[in-house]
Design an enzyme around this catalytic site. Structure first.
Site, PDB file in Angstrom:
ATOM      1  N   VAL A  11       0.823  -1.197   0.000  1.00 37.70           N
ATOM      2  CA  VAL A  11       0.000   0.000   0.000  1.00 37.70           C
ATOM      3  C   VAL A  11       0.866   1.260   0.000  1.00 37.70           C
ATOM      4  CG1 VAL A  11      -1.692   1.284   1.355  1.00 37.70           C
ATOM      5  CG2 VAL A  11      -1.850  -1.203   1.189  1.00 37.70           C
ATOM      6  N   LEU A 157      -6.925  -1.154  -3.207  1.00 33.32           N
ATOM      7  CA  LEU A 157      -6.080  -1.664  -4.293  1.00 33.32           C
ATOM      8  C   LEU A 157      -6.072  -3.179  -4.322  1.00 33.32           C
ATOM      9  CD1 LEU A 157      -2.956   0.519  -3.438  1.00 33.32           C
ATOM     10  CD2 LEU A 157      -4.836   1.099  -4.984  1.00 33.32           C
ATOM     11  N   GLU A 159      -4.012  -6.386  -5.387  1.00 33.39           N
ATOM     12  CA  GLU A 159      -2.656  -6.733  -5.788  1.00 33.39           C
ATOM     13  C   GLU A 159      -2.703  -7.281  -7.206  1.00 33.39           C
ATOM     14  OE1 GLU A 159      -0.767  -9.161  -2.865  1.00 33.39           O
ATOM     15  OE2 GLU A 159      -1.339  -7.759  -1.293  1.00 33.39           O
ATOM     16  N   LYS A 226     -13.988   0.895   4.661  1.00 33.08           N
ATOM     17  CA  LYS A 226     -12.967  -0.069   4.253  1.00 33.08           C
ATOM     18  C   LYS A 226     -13.358  -1.498   4.654  1.00 33.08           C
ATOM     19  CE  LYS A 226      -9.185  -2.066   3.356  1.00 33.08           C
ATOM     20  NZ  LYS A 226      -8.228  -2.031   2.322  1.00 33.08           N
ATOM     21  N   CYS A 282      -6.102  -9.314   2.890  1.00 37.42           N
ATOM     22  CA  CYS A 282      -7.174  -8.415   3.336  1.00 37.42           C
ATOM     23  C   CYS A 282      -8.447  -9.096   3.798  1.00 37.42           C
ATOM     24  CB  CYS A 282      -7.516  -7.439   2.223  1.00 37.42           C
ATOM     25  SG  CYS A 282      -6.248  -6.208   2.006  1.00 37.42           S
TER      26      CYS A 282
HETATM   27  C1  UDX Z   1      -8.609  -6.993  -1.921  1.00 37.86           C
HETATM   28  C2  UDX Z   1      -9.660  -5.938  -2.305  1.00 37.86           C
HETATM   29  O1  UDX Z   1     -10.176  -6.237  -3.607  1.00 37.86           O
HETATM   30  C3  UDX Z   1      -9.074  -4.562  -2.248  1.00 37.86           C
HETATM   31  O2  UDX Z   1     -10.074  -3.609  -2.556  1.00 37.86           O
HETATM   32  C4  UDX Z   1      -8.586  -4.404  -0.830  1.00 37.86           C
HETATM   33  O3  UDX Z   1      -8.325  -3.154  -0.458  1.00 37.86           O
HETATM   34  C5  UDX Z   1      -7.459  -5.387  -0.549  1.00 37.86           C
HETATM   35  O4  UDX Z   1      -8.039  -6.670  -0.679  1.00 37.86           O
HETATM   36  P1  UDX Z   1      -6.650  -8.293  -3.093  1.00 37.86           P
HETATM   37  O5  UDX Z   1      -6.649  -9.121  -1.843  1.00 37.86           O
HETATM   38  O6  UDX Z   1      -5.364  -7.786  -3.608  1.00 37.86           O
HETATM   39  O7  UDX Z   1      -7.611  -7.032  -2.925  1.00 37.86           O
HETATM   40  O8  UDX Z   1      -7.258  -9.178  -4.272  1.00 37.86           O
HETATM   41  P2  UDX Z   1      -8.687  -9.463  -4.901  1.00 37.86           P
HETATM   42  O9  UDX Z   1      -8.580  -9.298  -6.356  1.00 37.86           O
HETATM   43  O10 UDX Z   1      -9.750  -8.726  -4.223  1.00 37.86           O
HETATM   44  O11 UDX Z   1      -8.853 -11.012  -4.604  1.00 37.86           O
HETATM   45  C6  UDX Z   1      -8.884 -11.537  -3.283  1.00 37.86           C
HETATM   46  C7  UDX Z   1      -9.090 -13.026  -3.318  1.00 37.86           C
HETATM   47  O12 UDX Z   1     -10.392 -13.360  -3.759  1.00 37.86           O
HETATM   48  C8  UDX Z   1      -8.138 -13.775  -4.259  1.00 37.86           C
HETATM   49  O13 UDX Z   1      -7.693 -14.943  -3.611  1.00 37.86           O
HETATM   50  C9  UDX Z   1      -8.999 -14.107  -5.459  1.00 37.86           C
HETATM   51  O14 UDX Z   1      -8.552 -15.257  -6.114  1.00 37.86           O
HETATM   52  C10 UDX Z   1     -10.347 -14.320  -4.795  1.00 37.86           C
HETATM   53  N1  UDX Z   1     -11.478 -14.079  -5.701  1.00 37.86           N
HETATM   54  C11 UDX Z   1     -11.693 -12.836  -6.231  1.00 37.86           C
HETATM   55  C12 UDX Z   1     -12.368 -15.115  -5.988  1.00 37.86           C
HETATM   56  O15 UDX Z   1     -12.204 -16.245  -5.513  1.00 37.86           O
HETATM   57  N2  UDX Z   1     -13.447 -14.860  -6.787  1.00 37.86           N
HETATM   58  C13 UDX Z   1     -13.691 -13.627  -7.315  1.00 37.86           C
HETATM   59  O16 UDX Z   1     -14.697 -13.485  -8.017  1.00 37.86           O
HETATM   60  C14 UDX Z   1     -12.774 -12.583  -7.036  1.00 37.86           C
END
Ligand code: UDX
Length: 456
Positions: A11, A157, A159, A226, A282
């Site tokens: 971040v 955000l 990742e 958040k 997160c």
């Molecule tokens: C998340 C939030 O999206 C972001 O806004 C926050 O501030 C930080 O946490 P991040 O953890 O980087 O971001 O990834 P994200 O794309 O949200 O995916 C999180 C997890 O959910 C991953 O393991 C992904 O594989 C899973 N996922 C995501 C699913 O299983 N199905 C989906 O439809 C979307």
């Protein structure tokens, strides 16, 4: 504006680099001297697409240091972006936040300073940070006068796409009880809000994207936004996974179901990708913290709890399906495609691959894993895990009794499956991400089970 960022994790670094790119004078402060040395050489300590490129583009405005005086002395805006990892009771560990607030109190000297909490902190932390800064500031006993205000500016955000999420955000949320702080932050974010910056060639502006919504609120609301946003996204995924299990039973295809409900604009089609469930730094941490905050007020949060339970169940189901297929796991060779919690990152926090591999090893299987970018980190961070690392995706199939798709890197879809099949002892793939092409598997003679699809 003279801006300091405390903490150069995902971040902090993304925020610092983006603000420097937008034209602010940014100094990033971190206690890790080795990391700071690498950053000074332009090397990012994390894998995030285009971060190195944007660092280069912003280098004129970007400094890195371990010296709090250099970073904080003349800063007008200070972002706190330190880690708040979960403690065993689900509450976040706030010790880094505390020491950041104390150094701010010691070193600030600008006439008016806005201190921005970017870390995900428990609701009410803004007030706590303010009192820590005040105590440290008073303890200095100097005649210079600085006024300061604390604000909250949560990050959203993802990742792997953190830079476009930052530059082309859905919204910027800023909370403070003082309008002056909100005005300073509006000014800081102005080029982003109005999209007046020249888009970098490697991060082009999405077509038709003209402005970013700026939402202001009181401090507590911003802090709660958040948690509520992450809990909602987590439960959206868990909901589709619950429906996916039912789909398997009734012979439906979850991908059709997800599309069918997602086209309803009230629901929306994003975050409805069924599979092994969520991992990462997160969702697990924030849902745990939300439940624990509720508890403090005597409030149970059954929906958030259910999202967590369903998510844990998805991982357990992968092992159940595997056991059902192979009967015996002892002595079996299981391949894992993908180690990080999602593609395009080397972040291993709460990665399903770790839990799966440990459970399989515990049951006597030999586990071989591969990830295009996360292997170096996995070797270092998962040294307790008896995991063999394959040189390429191909080798994961060699002599395997089963291969699990755990992270949906696009390249895994493109593998020459007919050749991979020849290497396998038992031609079986368990797709935890709904990525594999049924026809291609059939042609390669591989039995495919996909979470959420009936296996007939
Ligand atoms: C998340 C939030 O999206 C972001 O806004 C926050 O501030 C930080 O946490 P991040 O953890 O980087 O971001 O990834 P994200 O794309 O949200 O995916 C999180 C997890 O959910 C991953 O393991 C992904 O594989 C899973 N996922 C995501 C699913 O299983 N199905 C989906 O439809 C979307």
């Amino acid at each position: 504006m003279k801006t300091a960022i405390i903490g150069t994790g995902y971040v902090g670094l993304t925020t610092g680099v983006a603000l420097a790119f937008l034209g602010h004078e940014v100094t990033c402060l971190d206690v890790d001297a080795h990391k700071v040395e690498e950053l000074k050489k332009g090397k990012s300590p994390i894998y995030e697409p285009h971060l190195d490129d944007l660092m280069k583009a912003a280098s004129q405005n970007l400094r890195f240091t371990v010296d709090p005086v250099e970073a904080l002395k003349n800063a007008e805006v200070i972002f706190i972006a330190v880690g708040t990892p979960s403690l065993p009771d689900g509450n976040p560990n706030l010790s880094y936040l505390k020491s950041a607030a104390q150094s701010i109190g010691h070193y600030i000297s600008s006439p008016f300073v806005v201190i921005v909490n970017k870390s995900t902190v428990p609701i009410g932390s803004g007030n706590w940070v303010e009192s820590l800064v005040r105590d440290a500031y008073r303890a200095q006993n100097v005649d210079k006068k600085s006024e300061f205000v604390v604000a909250s500016n949560p990050e959203f955000l993802r990742e792997g796409s953190a830079l476009s999420d930052m530059l082309y955000a859905d919204r910027v949320v800023v909370g403070s009880d003082e309008t002056r702080a909100l005005d300073v932050l509006r000014k800081l974010y102005q080029p982003l809000l109005e999209q007046t910056f020249e888009a970098p060639s490697f991060l082009p502006r999405p077509e038709g994207f003209r402005a970013v919504h700026f939402l202001t609120s009181d401090l507590q609301s911003a802090e709660l936004i958040k948690y509520a946003a992450n809990a909602f996204l987590a439960l959206k995924i868990s909901f589709i996974n619950e429906i996916a299990e039912l789909s398997e039973k009734v012979g439906a295809d979850i991908h059709h179901v997800a599309r069918g409900i997602g086209l309803d604009s009230r629901i929306g089609n994003r975050f409805l990708q069924a599979g092994i469930g969520w991992g990462g730094s997160c969702f697990g941490k924030d849902t745990a913290a939300l439940i624990s905050t509720g508890k403090e007020y005597g409030l149970s949060m059954p929906i958030t709890q259910a999202a967590r339970d369903v998510n844990a169940r998805q991982r357990a189901r992968m092992i159940e399906i595997l056991m059902n297929e192979l009967k015996i796991l002892k002595g079996r060779k299981i391949g894992i495609l993908g180690l990080a919690f999602k593609p395009f990152t080397d972040d291993l926090r709460d990665a399903p691959a770790y839990e799966l591999a440990s459970k399989l090893v515990e049951r006597g299987a030999k586990v071989v894993g591969y990830d295009p970018v996360a292997m170096t980190r996995a070797k270092r961070e998962w040294s307790d895990l008896e995991l063999e690392y394959a040189e390429n995706a191909h080798s994961v199939f060699s002599e395997a009794d089963a291969v699990l798709l755990v992270t949906e890197w696009p390249e895994f879809k493109m593998l020459p499956y007919s050749e991979c099949a020849k290497l396998m002892k038992n031609k079986f793939i368990l797709d935890g991400r709904g990525q594999m092409d049924k026809e291609a598997m059939k042609n390669a003679g591989i039995k495919l089970i996909t979470l959420g699809k009936s296996s007939t």
